[in-house]
Design an enzyme around this catalytic site. Structure first.
Site, PDB file in Angstrom:
ATOM      1  N   CYS A  73       0.846  -1.182   0.000  1.00 47.37           N
ATOM      2  CA  CYS A  73       0.000   0.000   0.000  1.00 47.37           C
ATOM      3  C   CYS A  73       0.890   1.243   0.000  1.00 47.37           C
ATOM      4  CB  CYS A  73      -0.899  -0.019   1.240  1.00 47.37           C
ATOM      5  SG  CYS A  73      -1.845   1.494   1.479  1.00 47.37           S
TER       6      CYS A  73
ATOM      7  N   CYS B  67       0.498   3.361   3.569  1.00 44.36           N
ATOM      8  CA  CYS B  67       1.089   2.979   4.865  1.00 44.36           C
ATOM      9  C   CYS B  67       2.239   1.991   4.734  1.00 44.36           C
ATOM     10  CB  CYS B  67       0.016   2.397   5.779  1.00 44.36           C
ATOM     11  SG  CYS B  67      -0.622   0.791   5.229  1.00 44.36           S
TER      12      CYS B  67
ATOM     13  N   CYS C 256      -6.865  -1.440   2.012  1.00 48.15           N
ATOM     14  CA  CYS C 256      -5.777  -1.841   2.899  1.00 48.15           C
ATOM     15  C   CYS C 256      -6.326  -2.040   4.307  1.00 48.15           C
ATOM     16  CB  CYS C 256      -4.698  -0.764   2.891  1.00 48.15           C
ATOM     17  SG  CYS C 256      -3.351  -1.052   4.060  1.00 48.15           S
TER      18      CYS C 256
ATOM     19  N   CYS D  18      -7.965  -6.572  -9.035  1.00 46.60           N
ATOM     20  CA  CYS D  18      -7.602  -5.566 -10.026  1.00 46.60           C
ATOM     21  C   CYS D  18      -7.243  -4.280  -9.267  1.00 46.60           C
ATOM     22  CB  CYS D  18      -8.788  -5.364 -10.965  1.00 46.60           C
ATOM     23  SG  CYS D  18      -8.436  -4.360 -12.393  1.00 46.60           S
TER      24      CYS D  18
ATOM     25  N   CYS E  72      -4.555   0.906   6.788  1.00 45.25           N
ATOM     26  CA  CYS E  72      -4.877   2.343   6.741  1.00 45.25           C
ATOM     27  C   CYS E  72      -6.225   2.631   6.088  1.00 45.25           C
ATOM     28  CB  CYS E  72      -3.772   3.127   6.037  1.00 45.25           C
ATOM     29  SG  CYS E  72      -3.688   2.887   4.249  1.00 45.25           S
TER      30      CYS E  72
END
Length: 162
Positions: free
Chosen positions: A78, A81, A126, A149, A129
């Site tokens: 991510c 974070c 995520c 995706c 976060c």
């Protein structure tokens, strides 16, 4: 097989969404996550495109991400974070224009219902976060049959140690 009209429509809506911030409000505002920042802090930490996708649930234009052609060994994390979310061993070429994976790393992502753009999809965010990463569809390869995706702008690549 992907319908050409659907791909073109998705590409057009994705470009509009990223350009104009359409797609949602704030990423999972009602939920609590281990990593939190104020809106102003997120805007300072992220590029405008990352902010539009991760925090406003936008979509990047297809075939624009450098991560689409990333084939090295490592993990995709991510961009908000830095939590690893997908292993390169689960990445595959979907032909859709976005980095695609058949499975996330354990506990790295969560899903929720997304009814934007007049269709119902499963959003992927995520787990650390709450940043919007993309969507998951049931047209992927074995062994899961899933296609995660992901927006490349919402992730970064961590190469495996040599």
């Amino acid at each position: 097989m992907l319908n050409r009209r659907l791909l073109l429509l998705t590409a057009a809506l994705g470009g509009i969404g990223l350009r104009f911030g359409i797609g949602g409000t704030t990423a999972k505002a009602a939920e609590k996550f281990p990593v939190t920042h104020s809106d102003a802090e997120w805007q300072k930490m992220l590029t405008p495109d990352q902010y539009a996708v991760l925090r406003e649930e936008g979509t990047e234009r297809p075939f624009t991400s450098e991560l689409l052609s990333e084939h090295g060994k490592g993990n995709f994390a991510c961009a908000g974070c830095d939590q690893d979310a997908f292993s390169s061993s689960t990445k595959f070429e979907s032909g859709t224009g976005w980095p695609s994976f058949w499975a996330p790393l354990d506990g790295a992502v969560a899903t929720s219902r997304d009814a934007s753009y007049g269709m119902v999809r499963n959003e992927v965010h995520c787990s650390r976060c709450g940043g919007h990463l993309g969507h998951v569809f049931e047209d992927g390869p074995k062994p899961t049959g899933l296609r995660y995706c992901m927006n490349g702008v919402a992730m970064k690549f961590h190469p495996a140690a040599a």
